[in-house]
Design an enzyme around this catalytic site. Structure first.
Site, PDB file in Angstrom:
ATOM      1  N   ARG A  57       0.823  -1.216   0.000  1.00  0.00           N
ATOM      2  CA  ARG A  57       0.000   0.000   0.000  1.00  0.00           C
ATOM      3  C   ARG A  57       0.855   1.263   0.000  1.00  0.00           C
ATOM      4  NH1 ARG A  57      -1.896   1.695   4.488  1.00  0.00           N
ATOM      5  NH2 ARG A  57      -2.468  -0.343   5.319  1.00  0.00           N
ATOM      6  N   TYR A 109     -17.417  15.538 -16.170  1.00  0.00           N
ATOM      7  CA  TYR A 109     -17.713  14.103 -16.106  1.00  0.00           C
ATOM      8  C   TYR A 109     -18.637  13.872 -14.913  1.00  0.00           C
ATOM      9  CZ  TYR A 109     -16.919   9.118 -15.296  1.00  0.00           C
ATOM     10  OH  TYR A 109     -17.088   7.780 -15.089  1.00  0.00           O
ATOM     11  N   ASP A 181      -8.344  17.209 -16.423  1.00  0.00           N
ATOM     12  CA  ASP A 181      -8.687  15.822 -16.755  1.00  0.00           C
ATOM     13  C   ASP A 181      -8.365  15.639 -18.237  1.00  0.00           C
ATOM     14  OD1 ASP A 181      -9.901  13.437 -17.508  1.00  0.00           O
ATOM     15  OD2 ASP A 181     -11.609  13.686 -16.160  1.00  0.00           O
ATOM     16  N   LYS A 206      -9.226   4.074 -19.859  1.00  0.00           N
ATOM     17  CA  LYS A 206      -9.657   4.419 -21.208  1.00  0.00           C
ATOM     18  C   LYS A 206      -8.496   4.203 -22.194  1.00  0.00           C
ATOM     19  CE  LYS A 206     -13.250   5.460 -18.746  1.00  0.00           C
ATOM     20  NZ  LYS A 206     -13.553   6.795 -18.250  1.00  0.00           N
TER      21      LYS A 206
HETATM   22  C1  LIG Z   1     -14.050   7.401 -17.080  1.00  0.00           C
HETATM   23  C2  LIG Z   1     -13.692   8.803 -16.757  1.00  0.00           C
HETATM   24  C3  LIG Z   1     -13.371   9.180 -15.447  1.00  0.00           C
HETATM   25  C4  LIG Z   1     -13.430   8.213 -14.279  1.00  0.00           C
HETATM   26  O1  LIG Z   1     -12.510   7.197 -14.396  1.00  0.00           O
HETATM   27  P1  LIG Z   1     -12.705   5.703 -13.760  1.00  0.00           P
HETATM   28  O2  LIG Z   1     -11.458   5.015 -14.181  1.00  0.00           O
HETATM   29  O3  LIG Z   1     -13.947   5.135 -14.355  1.00  0.00           O
HETATM   30  O4  LIG Z   1     -12.828   5.897 -12.293  1.00  0.00           O
HETATM   31  C5  LIG Z   1     -13.003  10.494 -15.237  1.00  0.00           C
HETATM   32  N1  LIG Z   1     -12.970  11.396 -16.235  1.00  0.00           N
HETATM   33  C6  LIG Z   1     -13.296  11.074 -17.504  1.00  0.00           C
HETATM   34  C7  LIG Z   1     -13.247  12.105 -18.561  1.00  0.00           C
HETATM   35  C8  LIG Z   1     -13.669   9.765 -17.809  1.00  0.00           C
HETATM   36  O5  LIG Z   1     -14.020   9.446 -19.058  1.00  0.00           O
END
Ligand SMILES: *Cc1c(COP(=O)(O)O)cnc(C)c1O
Length: 382
Positions: A57, A109, A181, A206
């Protein structure tokens, strides 16, 4: 369309993606990195950890391997990986002192919006929302208490484009830091830290993972400063750690990030042009189209426009849902950034709290041939 051309110490992005953080495996000569699943790490007779780690951790070899490959891609000084994209962003929010104000985009988001509305107040933080693509609105929305301006560009699911450098300037003048982001663009197309931002946030679930088979997140910091240390402490104590095998999968994915994102962008551009001409479609949200209101800013701060888009169906909600139902090649699922193209009626995916227009369909354009994708959408919209 210009392709990825962001040099780091003179090295092109494509090269960096393949080699960043690579270490020779002297024990075996293995070219692919080994997977260390150990939760605990041995010490010598003087209690010094043999390999620098003590407990999974706090730190572990897979996490370090991935972080060393990640931060150069964003031009940062350090990366921290987490069990999810949400865990990454929320850990950054948890570094803020009570009383701090966070400014977010009004089309953030949905996970950020729910986190900001539901949880920030419980932690003694305040949040407000503004149109990040309207600089006058951003100027009006920052307050003396603002410590973090949270940007998402292109945004999800409307693909609105915010001017990162201009927002950084407003945030700095107010004494606030800027986090972006960068999940939709990835550093293959957009490097927020080069534009002045302090932190890049990723859902590596993603495009970094790229195959719909791994969940994770990352924060990449411009400097290894106090904020970096605090976020590391949040992860260590609160425990949103990425599993070792997941770190390995993300590392494997990022090696091909540059070529995948180049193909996603080219395919999405072809799909967007076809949808723009389609009689059943009233509007296409894709920053690569000259008709997009954010096109000029996107062309300035991105080296390509990515694989994500959304569009509005003229006949409204029921027709949009019917078209999604008729897709044969596009897979009906949420999420994005993987080899297979995905389609969704976004408002349905987001549920009751959704603010997404009901006539909107969101696409993650994959690596299939764009002609096949265009034919599939055409038959679905009939
Ligand atoms: C999917 C997504 C998130 C969240 O990510 P997780 O891996 O699902 O927790 C945050 N911002 C954007 C733009 C996303 O597409």
């Amino acid at each position: 369309m210009p392709q990825t051309d962001a040099p780091h110490d003179g090295i092109k992005f494509e090269t960096l993606a393949v080699h960043a953080g690579r270490r020779p495996e002297t024990a075996t000569g293995s070219v692919a990195p080994p997977i260390y699943l150990s939760t605990t790490f041995e010490r010598d007779a003087h209690m010094t950890p043999l390999g620098g780690h003590t407990y999974i951790r706090e730190s572990n070899p897979m996490q370090s391997l991935l972080e060393d490959a990640l931060f150069p891609l964003e031009g940062g000084a350090g990366a921290l990986v987490f069990g999810s994209g949400m865990a990454a962003g929320v850990s950054l929010l948890q570094t803020l002192p009570a009383g701090a104000h966070v400014l977010l985009p009004d089309d953030a988001y949905y996970g950020w919006r729910v986190a900001a509305q539901e949880f920030l107040p419980r932690w003694g933080l305040t949040a407000s929302f503004c149109a990040m693509d309207d600089l006058a609105a951003v100027r009006r929305a920052v307050t003396p208490a603002t410590q973090l301006v949270f940007v998402e560009t292109p945004s999800n699911p409307l693909l609105r484009v915010s001017d990162i450098a201009a927002i950084v300037e407003i945030a700095r003048a107010a004494g606030a830091r800027t986090a972006v982001d960068n999940t939709f663009a990835t550093p293959a197309l957009q490097r927020p830290l080069d534009l002045g931002a302090d932190v890049a946030i990723h859902s590596v679930t993603k495009y970094f993972g790229g195959h719909s088979d791994v969940h994770g997140g990352a924060l990449i910091f411009k400097r290894r400063d106090e904020s970096f240390e605090k976020a590391m402490h949040v992860r260590h104590i609160l425990g949103a750690v990425l599993a070792p095998f997941n770190a390995w999968l993300v590392l494997r994915g990022l090696r091909s990030l540059a070529v995948r994102v180049a193909a996603h962008s080219a395919h999405a551009f072809a799909v967007a042009r076809a949808l723009e001409r389609h009689p059943a479609v009233s509007r296409v949200n894709y920053p690569g189209l000259p008709s997009h209101p954010g096109h000029a800013v996107a062309a300035r701060q991105m080296s390509g426009f990515g694989g994500m888009m959304s569009f509005h169906v003229k006949a409204g909600r029921e027709a949009a849902i019917a078209a999604v139902g008729k897709a044969k090649l596009f897979v009906r699922a949420t999420s994005l950034g993987a080899v297979e193209s995905l389609i969704e009626h976004r408002a349905t995916s987001e549920g009751a709290s959704s603010t997404t227009p009901q006539d909107l369909i969101r696409l993650s354009v994959g690596l299939e041939h764009p002609d096949d994708l265009i034919l599939d959408l055409d038959q679905a919209l009939r």
